[in-house]
Scaffold this active site. Structure first.
Site, PDB file in Angstrom:
ATOM      1  N   ASP A 197      43.901  44.353  32.710  1.00 52.56           N
ATOM      2  CA  ASP A 197      42.834  43.620  32.010  1.00 52.56           C
ATOM      3  C   ASP A 197      42.662  44.170  30.597  1.00 52.56           C
ATOM      4  O   ASP A 197      43.297  45.159  30.219  1.00 52.56           O
ATOM      5  CB  ASP A 197      41.524  43.708  32.806  1.00 52.56           C
ATOM      6  CG  ASP A 197      41.092  45.143  33.109  1.00 52.56           C
ATOM      7  OD1 ASP A 197      41.800  46.089  32.706  1.00 52.56           O
ATOM      8  OD2 ASP A 197      40.049  45.317  33.746  1.00 52.56           O
ATOM      9  N   ASN A 231      29.527  46.681  39.975  1.00 56.34           N
ATOM     10  CA  ASN A 231      29.159  45.333  40.443  1.00 56.34           C
ATOM     11  C   ASN A 231      30.230  44.777  41.383  1.00 56.34           C
ATOM     12  O   ASN A 231      30.188  43.607  41.744  1.00 56.34           O
ATOM     13  CB  ASN A 231      28.977  44.392  39.248  1.00 56.34           C
ATOM     14  CG  ASN A 231      30.243  44.281  38.404  1.00 56.34           C
ATOM     15  OD1 ASN A 231      31.250  44.920  38.704  1.00 56.34           O
ATOM     16  ND2 ASN A 231      30.203  43.468  37.367  1.00 56.34           N
ATOM     17  N   HIS A 283      33.476  44.535  40.676  1.00 58.10           N
ATOM     18  CA  HIS A 283      34.621  43.877  40.026  1.00 58.10           C
ATOM     19  C   HIS A 283      35.907  44.683  40.217  1.00 58.10           C
ATOM     20  O   HIS A 283      35.883  45.898  40.406  1.00 58.10           O
ATOM     21  CB  HIS A 283      34.338  43.552  38.547  1.00 58.10           C
ATOM     22  CG  HIS A 283      34.425  44.691  37.588  1.00 58.10           C
ATOM     23  ND1 HIS A 283      34.010  44.592  36.279  1.00 58.10           N
ATOM     24  CD2 HIS A 283      34.880  45.972  37.719  1.00 58.10           C
ATOM     25  CE1 HIS A 283      34.217  45.728  35.657  1.00 58.10           C
ATOM     26  NE2 HIS A 283      34.735  46.582  36.505  1.00 58.10           N
ATOM     27  N   GLU A 325      34.943  39.393  37.644  1.00 53.96           N
ATOM     28  CA  GLU A 325      33.522  39.658  37.788  1.00 53.96           C
ATOM     29  C   GLU A 325      32.984  38.902  39.009  1.00 53.96           C
ATOM     30  O   GLU A 325      33.656  37.984  39.520  1.00 53.96           O
ATOM     31  CB  GLU A 325      32.793  39.198  36.515  1.00 53.96           C
ATOM     32  CG  GLU A 325      33.249  39.911  35.243  1.00 53.96           C
ATOM     33  CD  GLU A 325      32.780  41.366  35.143  1.00 53.96           C
ATOM     34  OE1 GLU A 325      32.663  42.057  36.178  1.00 53.96           O
ATOM     35  OE2 GLU A 325      32.541  41.824  34.018  1.00 53.96           O
TER      36      GLU A 325
HETATM   37  P1  PGA Z   1      35.722  53.417  36.274  1.00 53.50           P
HETATM   38  O1  PGA Z   1      35.826  51.852  36.206  1.00 53.50           O
HETATM   39  O2  PGA Z   1      36.973  53.905  36.904  1.00 53.50           O
HETATM   40  O3  PGA Z   1      35.578  53.835  34.842  1.00 53.50           O
HETATM   41  O4  PGA Z   1      34.499  53.733  37.101  1.00 53.50           O
HETATM   42  C1  PGA Z   1      36.143  51.121  37.328  1.00 53.50           C
HETATM   43  C2  PGA Z   1      36.135  49.655  37.025  1.00 53.50           C
HETATM   44  O5  PGA Z   1      35.221  49.180  36.344  1.00 53.50           O
HETATM   45  O6  PGA Z   1      37.034  48.957  37.477  1.00 53.50           O
END
Ligand code: PGA
Length: 244
Positions: free
Chosen positions: A71, A138, A140, A145
């Site tokens: 992404d 959340n 995702h 999302e």
């Molecule tokens: P993080 O992000 O590893 O920085 O907690 C995870 C994500 O948002 O996919």
């Protein structure tokens, strides 16, 4: 196909990173020529460090597979602190032949073309072999999302408020990000192997929802329960609310 989910609970972030690196290296050693999708974000950084160490010690050759970005923040490029492309190059891809890697260009004039080209890269390499993913607070995965529809390929997504507020930790300052570009969860589900990582008590609630509650696109990570061989690697904090 029924999911055979393996859950590995480790004692620390270091142990989680070692377990994930070992599993990824094992996949790479057994599947040269396949396509690997590594998430950016903070959680996999230790895994990348371990993989580079394993490569130095001769236990994996990271240049035998291909890579695709998961992404990107639309509007950010390789010179922007916190962009996925910068994080991935600084932590891993600078040590891998350039031609092996294709990531989203968040600065592309034609983002739809960028989506098509990344999907073509995936198809050209026979689909994704291994996806190593993190989970947002959340739920995702990538920038899928909550509520992202069941669509093949890559697309842009309007970022969720939770994602926008968490984003500051990557940029070190406020940035007006509104849109993400991502490989969709449907295409991630087609990966041959999926590893999901989560670390820290602040992920405990969403991890429980993702792996112990019903599959729903409202918690995109829960859709991974549909994968036939999902491995979830957690530290004690992230696993602290699980029943099992
Ligand atoms: P993080 O992000 O590893 O920085 O907690 C995870 C994500 O948002 O996919």
């Amino acid at each position: 196909m029924a999911c055979v989910m393996k859950i590995e609970i480790t004692d620390s972030y270091e142990a989680l990173s070692k377990a994930a690196a070992k599993k990824a290296a094992n996949y790479i050693n057994n599947n040269p020529g396949t396509l690997v999708c590594f998430a950016a974000g903070d959680t996999p950084l230790g895994t990348f460090k371990e993989l580079l160490l394993m490569q130095k010690e001769g236990n994996v050759d990271l240049s035998t597979v291909w890579y695709v970005g998961l992404d990107e923040w639309v509007g950010l490029g390789i010179d922007d602190k916190g962009s996925c492309i910068k994080v991935m190059h600084d932590s891993l891809y600078n040590y891998i032949p350039k031609e092996r890697v294709r990531m989203f260009n968040g600065l592309a004039d034609d983002i739809q073309k960028e989506c098509s080209e990344i999907y073509e890269w995936i198809i050209k390499h026979g689909g994704i072999g291994l996806s190593l993913l993190g989970i947002g607070r959340n739920g995702h995965i990538g920038f899928n999302e909550p509520g992202t529809p069941d669509v093949e390929g890559c697309f842009t997504v309007e970022l969720d408020e939770v994602t926008k507020s968490v984003s500051k930790k990557y940029f070190g300052k406020e940035r007006a990000v509104t849109t993400g570009i991502t490989i969709g969860w449907r295409t991630l589900l087609d990966s041959q192997e999926v590893i999901l990582l989560a670390c820290g008590i602040n992920k405990a609630q969403i991890v429980k929802k993702a792996i112990e509650e019903d599959c729903t696109p409202d918690v995109p990570a829960s859709m991974l329960q549909k994968h036939s061989t999902l491995t979830v690697i957690l530290d004690k904090g992230a696993a602290s609310l699980l029943d099992q």
